[in-house]
Design an enzyme around this catalytic site. Sequence first.
Site, short mmCIF file in Angstrom:
data_model
loop_
_atom_site.label_atom_id
_atom_site.label_comp_id
_atom_site.label_asym_id
_atom_site.label_seq_id
_atom_site.Cartn_x
_atom_site.Cartn_y
_atom_site.Cartn_z
N SER A 159 0.83 -1.20 0.00
CA SER A 159 0.00 0.00 0.00
C SER A 159 0.87 1.27 0.00
O SER A 159 1.66 1.46 -0.93
CB SER A 159 -0.95 -0.03 1.20
N HIS A 213 -6.93 -5.80 -1.50
CA HIS A 213 -5.81 -5.02 -0.98
C HIS A 213 -5.15 -5.70 0.22
O HIS A 213 -3.99 -5.45 0.53
CB HIS A 213 -6.32 -3.62 -0.59
N ASP A 246 2.93 24.30 -1.51
CA ASP A 246 4.35 24.22 -1.89
C ASP A 246 4.99 22.92 -1.41
O ASP A 246 6.05 22.92 -0.80
CB ASP A 246 5.11 25.42 -1.35
#
Length: 376
Positions: free
Chosen positions: A57, A350, A284
């Site tokens: 993951s 998963h 940013d």
Amino acid sequence: VGEATEYLAKFRADSIVRDAEWIKDALVAGSSSIEDDDDDNTSPPHPQPWGAALGQSFGGFCLMAYLSSVAHPPEMCLFTGGIAPMNTPVREVYGRLWKRVEERNRMYYERYPGDVALVKRIARLLEDESRGEPVRLPSGGILTTRRFLQLGMGLGGTPGVAFANLHSIVSSAFLDDDDDELSVAFLKRIDYEQSFDDAPLYFLLHESIYADGPASGATEWAAHASNQLSPTPQFDYLLTSKDDDAPVLFYGEMVFPWMAEGDFAELSGNGMRMLSQALAKKGDWTSLYDATNMRAALHGSDNGEGAKSKAASATYYGDMYVDFDCAMKLVQRGGPLEGVKVWVTNEYQHSGLRDDGAAIVCKLVSMAKGSIHVPS
């Protein structure tokens, strides 16, 4: 808040990789202090990368950062449900994931059709304003309908475990069919299953894993925004809880601004709320991935330097947490991860590594070494 925001920005994949390198160098250097810059013996005489690394993951996201930024990445990189949606805008990522979450909900209700009415009953009780007081959890948080629906975060596991677990929780909500009070056992299970109070970094930094450099911009609660902008009302519980023909759908692995508004006690202080908003507005971010470096690490560079890593991936077709289509864009010919040998499967979800880890890892190692030919 500004200083705290910049501090937390150092807890992402790029920093995790640097920490892993620091640990490796400390182990290789033996008992010498890695901080002793005057001792030339603290550095190994030649590069000694990790022999192998397994990225499950988000761990796979970290492996991509490794291949992007470290001169000598692990000699073998194994991905399990962990190819990050690089080059995909964060709102598009969540737009895709909401569709996968909807499909898992449909599959859940197909397995437990009786839960359609039971989940509606819970939602209607929680939305009943005539009750006066909100439902308090043992942790001090408030059980709202939206928090209740976050139990869907676990739906992406193997149905025999994940679906059964959610069914068990829902089935414990009332002591009998005529009861209009939620059971203590149910409220305790909610606290146990939802760990955000114990792991606030998960809440604060979850969406930032998709922020790849300044060009990606601020995340701005992308999961919440993509759902709000959806033209379809499948996840609008205010509508579906009153509609006998539409099931109330659970949410997936997503975080929301309202989590800091009382739903979770430990997340709801003024400082935590301001910090979560500042991180959501931060634009940013440092870059996490470098396509050229990844290709060079897996294929070799234009200057003749050979490949440094072998890699293989178990990529789950129905993955609710990591979008399959976004992953396949990166491993196709010409993509930054073209050198990764990919095993596409719908045999596992998963949670495959937890469900059948030995078999999956053995297959990936064989793929990476070339002893079995997958893909064929």
